[in-house]
Design an enzyme around this catalytic site. Structure first.
Site, PDB file in Angstrom:
ATOM      1  N   LYS A 181       1.128  -0.989   0.288  1.00 44.08           N
ATOM      2  CA  LYS A 181       0.541  -0.134  -0.571  1.00 44.08           C
ATOM      3  C   LYS A 181       0.702   1.491   0.255  1.00 44.08           C
ATOM      4  O   LYS A 181       1.848   1.180   0.686  1.00 44.08           O
ATOM      5  CB  LYS A 181      -0.865  -0.263   1.187  1.00 44.08           C
ATOM      6  N   THR A 214      -9.204   9.066   9.109  1.00 44.24           N
ATOM      7  CA  THR A 214      -8.515   7.845   8.468  1.00 44.24           C
ATOM      8  C   THR A 214      -8.168   6.570   9.248  1.00 44.24           C
ATOM      9  O   THR A 214      -7.361   5.553   9.058  1.00 44.24           O
ATOM     10  CB  THR A 214      -6.479   8.338   7.489  1.00 44.24           C
ATOM     11  N   GLY A 216      -7.940   3.467  10.980  1.00 47.76           N
ATOM     12  CA  GLY A 216      -8.914   1.871  10.531  1.00 47.76           C
ATOM     13  C   GLY A 216      -8.789   1.934   9.356  1.00 47.76           C
ATOM     14  O   GLY A 216      -9.351   0.646   9.094  1.00 47.76           O
ATOM     15  N   THR A 217      -7.776   2.872   8.246  1.00 42.10           N
ATOM     16  CA  THR A 217      -8.098   2.137   6.765  1.00 42.10           C
ATOM     17  C   THR A 217      -8.143   0.709   6.121  1.00 42.10           C
ATOM     18  O   THR A 217      -8.519   0.002   5.579  1.00 42.10           O
ATOM     19  CB  THR A 217      -7.513   3.156   5.631  1.00 42.10           C
ATOM     20  N   GLY A 218      -6.220   0.904   7.397  1.00 39.66           N
ATOM     21  CA  GLY A 218      -6.195  -0.820   6.772  1.00 39.66           C
ATOM     22  C   GLY A 218      -7.205  -2.177   7.402  1.00 39.66           C
ATOM     23  O   GLY A 218      -6.630  -3.106   6.360  1.00 39.66           O
ATOM     24  N   CYS A 219      -7.001  -1.760   8.086  1.00 41.10           N
ATOM     25  CA  CYS A 219      -8.389  -2.372   9.033  1.00 41.10           C
ATOM     26  C   CYS A 219      -9.133  -3.005   7.768  1.00 41.10           C
ATOM     27  O   CYS A 219      -9.326  -4.024   7.733  1.00 41.10           O
ATOM     28  CB  CYS A 219      -8.286  -2.602  10.067  1.00 41.10           C
TER      29      CYS A 219
END
Length: 282
Positions: A181, A214, A216-219
């Site tokens: 990412k 933003t 928690g974007t990766g989760c």
């Protein structure tokens, strides 16, 4: 009147830490699964006291309790896909890897949560070694951000070429597919790279969304990938659909104030009805 049981929900298990603020971790995963019409289940690796401003405390769950959570869910309900998030110790990593192998869990999406937003390392070197050896080969895809990929390959990533080289290195370390990412790279475009052992590189780019919310974007991205895999999409399709979901959730939540720090995405911007599929005994 007897109702015949002919269908089942797409079942997605999140193995991750709990976020008391509701924006990331297990809570974000469950919201994502529900928003995409899947039945979400959990095995909690750690309990955190946190909010939009940061983490105040972390309490790890004993490995035996984590193992029992996974076994209880799999033995009774079954699993179509798995999202793995925060694993804070070598013992927890081994417990998860052994459960994946023991149950032959399908469509495992591993988000290696290793670096905090502040840049602090959240995992020790021993745990990283176990993680690479035990979980990389068992995951359908790993989803590190730039900092995490850089930590795994031993050097910082600053360019698209660095991303591609890191993805190749991670495949060489045993990963079957890698989604690097690139959101932390500067510029008005966000570029991500999906590289698998049996496919051409898939570069995905889109205009950067400027938002304070933003957390928690990766989760959310990794759990959305797992949900789409449970729904029958290919890995490339699941990644692209998950990126679209995250972008829409970011846009929908950009103007909303939640807490005093980095707020959550709007996971419920366009929920779908719970999906069902023909029942299978497997």
């Amino acid at each position: 009147m007897i109702i015949e049981l002919t269908h089942q929900y797409p079942r997605v298990l999140s193995i991750a830490g709990s976020d008391s603020g509701g924006g990331a971790g297990i809570q974000a995963d469950l919201k994502t699964f529900a928003a995409l019409g899947c039945f979400g289940m959990t095995a909690i690796t750690a309990i955190t006291a946190q909010n939009t401003c940061g983490v105040r405390a972390i309490h790890g769950v004993p490995p035996e309790m984590l193992r029992d959570q996974i076994d209880a869910v799999v033995d009774d309900i079954g699993v179509d896909a798995v999202k793995i998030g925060m694993l804070h110790s070598p013992e927890i990593v081994r417990t998860v890897a052994q459960a994946v192998a023991r149950h032959a869990l399908p469509h495992v999406v591993f988000d290696p949560v290793m670096v905090a937003t502040s840049g602090a390392k959240l995992i020790n070197d021993e745990a990283i070694g176990v993680l690479v050896a035990e979980l990389f080969p068992r995951a359908a895809v790993i989803t590190p951000n730039l900092d995490e990929a850089g930590l795994l390959v031993g050097q910082p990533l600053h360019t698209l070429q660095d991303m591609h080289q890191a993805a190749q290195t991670l495949l060489g370390m045993g990963a079957r597919a890698v989604l690097v990412k690139g959101g932390h790279l500067p510029g008005d475009e966000v570029v991500d790279l999906l590289l698998a052992t049996d496919a051409e590189p898939l570069w995905m780019q889109a205009p950067r969304i400027h938002s304070f919310n933003t957390h928690g974007t990766g989760c959310t991205l990794s759990s959305a990938i797992a949900a789409h895999l449970a729904l029958g999409l290919t890995l490339a399709e699941a990644v692209q659909q998950a990126r679209s979901f995250v972008r829409s959730a970011l846009l929908a939540g950009a103007s909303v104030k939640t807490g005093q720090g980095s707020g959550p995405l709007n996971h419920g911007f366009a929920p779908v009805v719970m999906r069902v599929k023909p029942f299978s005994a497997h």
